[in-house]
Design a protein around this motif. Sequence first.
Motif, mmCIF file in Angstrom:
data_model
loop_
_atom_site.group_PDB
_atom_site.id
_atom_site.type_symbol
_atom_site.label_atom_id
_atom_site.label_comp_id
_atom_site.label_asym_id
_atom_site.label_seq_id
_atom_site.Cartn_x
_atom_site.Cartn_y
_atom_site.Cartn_z
ATOM 1 N N ALA A 269 28.688 37.589 64.678
ATOM 2 C CA ALA A 269 30.052 37.055 64.618
ATOM 3 C C ALA A 269 30.991 38.049 63.956
ATOM 4 C CB ALA A 269 30.064 35.722 63.869
ATOM 5 N N ILE A 270 30.530 38.702 62.902
ATOM 6 C CA ILE A 270 31.344 39.707 62.222
ATOM 7 C C ILE A 270 31.598 40.897 63.139
ATOM 8 C CG2 ILE A 270 31.458 41.291 60.259
ATOM 9 C CD1 ILE A 270 31.759 38.249 59.665
ATOM 10 N N ASN A 271 30.600 41.285 63.909
ATOM 11 C CA ASN A 271 30.780 42.357 64.883
ATOM 12 C C ASN A 271 31.849 41.977 65.902
ATOM 13 O OD1 ASN A 271 29.858 44.953 66.152
ATOM 14 N ND2 ASN A 271 29.370 43.572 67.829
ATOM 15 N N ALA A 272 31.834 40.711 66.304
ATOM 16 C CA ALA A 272 32.836 40.230 67.255
ATOM 17 C C ALA A 272 34.237 40.277 66.661
ATOM 18 C CB ALA A 272 32.494 38.804 67.683
ATOM 19 N N VAL A 273 34.339 40.000 65.377
ATOM 20 C CA VAL A 273 35.633 40.021 64.697
ATOM 21 C C VAL A 273 36.212 41.438 64.671
ATOM 22 C CG1 VAL A 273 36.760 39.782 62.441
ATOM 23 C CG2 VAL A 273 35.208 37.985 63.271
ATOM 24 N N SER A 274 35.370 42.415 64.390
ATOM 25 C CA SER A 274 35.848 43.777 64.149
ATOM 26 C C SER A 274 35.874 44.667 65.387
ATOM 27 C CB SER A 274 34.976 44.446 63.078
ATOM 28 O OG SER A 274 33.613 44.467 63.476
ATOM 29 N N ASP A 275 35.164 44.295 66.445
ATOM 30 C CA ASP A 275 35.059 45.141 67.633
ATOM 31 C C ASP A 275 35.892 44.542 68.763
ATOM 32 O OD1 ASP A 275 34.399 46.727 69.764
ATOM 33 O OD2 ASP A 275 32.224 46.541 69.536
ATOM 34 N N ASP A 276 36.994 45.190 69.107
ATOM 35 C CA ASP A 276 37.880 44.681 70.151
ATOM 36 C C ASP A 276 37.257 44.761 71.549
ATOM 37 O OD1 ASP A 276 39.838 44.064 68.320
ATOM 38 O OD2 ASP A 276 40.881 45.979 68.522
ATOM 39 N N ASP A 277 36.218 45.573 71.710
ATOM 40 C CA ASP A 277 35.552 45.688 73.003
ATOM 41 C C ASP A 277 34.414 44.678 73.165
ATOM 42 O OD1 ASP A 277 37.166 47.826 73.809
ATOM 43 O OD2 ASP A 277 35.908 49.268 72.753
ATOM 44 N N PHE A 278 34.243 43.838 72.158
ATOM 45 C CA PHE A 278 33.154 42.860 72.145
ATOM 46 C C PHE A 278 33.726 41.507 72.562
ATOM 47 C CE2 PHE A 278 30.170 39.885 70.184
ATOM 48 C CZ PHE A 278 28.948 40.502 70.325
ATOM 49 N N PHE A 279 33.498 41.091 73.806
ATOM 50 C CA PHE A 279 33.961 39.781 74.253
ATOM 51 C C PHE A 279 33.102 39.314 75.425
ATOM 52 C CE2 PHE A 279 36.450 42.963 76.520
ATOM 53 C CZ PHE A 279 36.439 42.516 77.838
ATOM 54 N N GLY A 280 33.127 38.014 75.677
ATOM 55 C CA GLY A 280 32.306 37.425 76.722
ATOM 56 C C GLY A 280 31.190 36.582 76.145
ATOM 57 N N ILE A 281 30.163 36.326 76.950
ATOM 58 C CA ILE A 281 29.021 35.493 76.559
ATOM 59 C C ILE A 281 27.866 36.390 76.136
ATOM 60 C CG2 ILE A 281 27.327 33.798 77.354
ATOM 61 C CD1 ILE A 281 29.420 32.770 79.314
ATOM 62 N N PHE A 282 27.218 36.036 75.017
ATOM 63 C CA PHE A 282 26.137 36.859 74.483
ATOM 64 C C PHE A 282 24.867 36.030 74.294
ATOM 65 C CE2 PHE A 282 29.989 39.060 73.663
ATOM 66 C CZ PHE A 282 29.664 40.398 73.834
#
Length: 296
Positions: A269-282
């Motif tokens: 979740a923290i990676n998702a917060v800080s990485d703008d290229d991180f989106f979609g279903i995981f």
Amino acid sequence: MASFLSFSAISSAPTSLTTLRTRPPTFHFRNRIGVRCSYAEAATIRDDLKSATIDVVADIKTERVVVLGGSGFVGSAICKAAVSKGIEVISLSRSGRPTYPNSWVDQVNWVTGDVFYVNWDEVLVGATAVVSTLGGFGSEEQMLRINGEANVVSVNAAKDYGIPKFILISVHDYNLPSFILSTGYFTGKRKAEAEVLSKYPNSGVVLRPGFIYGKRRVDGFEIPLDLIGEPVERILRATESFTRPLSSLPASDLLLAPPVSVDDVALAAINAVSDDDFFGIFTIEQIKEAAEKVRV
């Protein structure tokens, strides 16, 4: 699966200029600001005076995260992980501040409230991301409301306030019979996922863990779910090449989907917060990969 977590409210948006209320401006700080000032007295006063340099560096936290259900099992792990990364954290939950003492607890702004009734001005203004851990079990109506409607309300509130990213903690896509997948729990989760991906097509994140293990606190007691989850995860990963052919069998992943550490979910979740290229279903495996990026 998911933990019993609080569900929390939304104000209806104004429909005309005459009813429009002024909303405080939202500021998103994403950079470290450095200011350098140089000063020197006139040479006529002291010929040998060297110019003095004053360095002023303002440390501004790059992220401000709102965690819905932040006092719950998964939510508290996300709050703790965010604090450890220097992220400003606001938690919104019906139970408010946890009763157990811990240094990271003092660094979170704990707001007691329900997403269906909260004043979002007190929570969302200035936020750069929202992480929702809302979910739980109960009657069909309760599960649809907690897993689905509460998250839909939250997504729309975040969108209305211009929050750039929304992260949803959902559930693994189990290959269960349709009569189970059509229950309020799974129907609510998928409804919430659809809302996130619809309102945030290029920044929304849906994490789909299976059984989440860790040390869970219930009514003041600590339940060591990691005593079960951790060894099971190791066994399933060690035997993955042998069990993979069985994954196509109905309901097989109830036993074969690896458990996930609550710390891995939090770090993902923290990676998702800080990485703008991180989106979609995981998926479960992708959650662990994302966690490793932040852990390193």
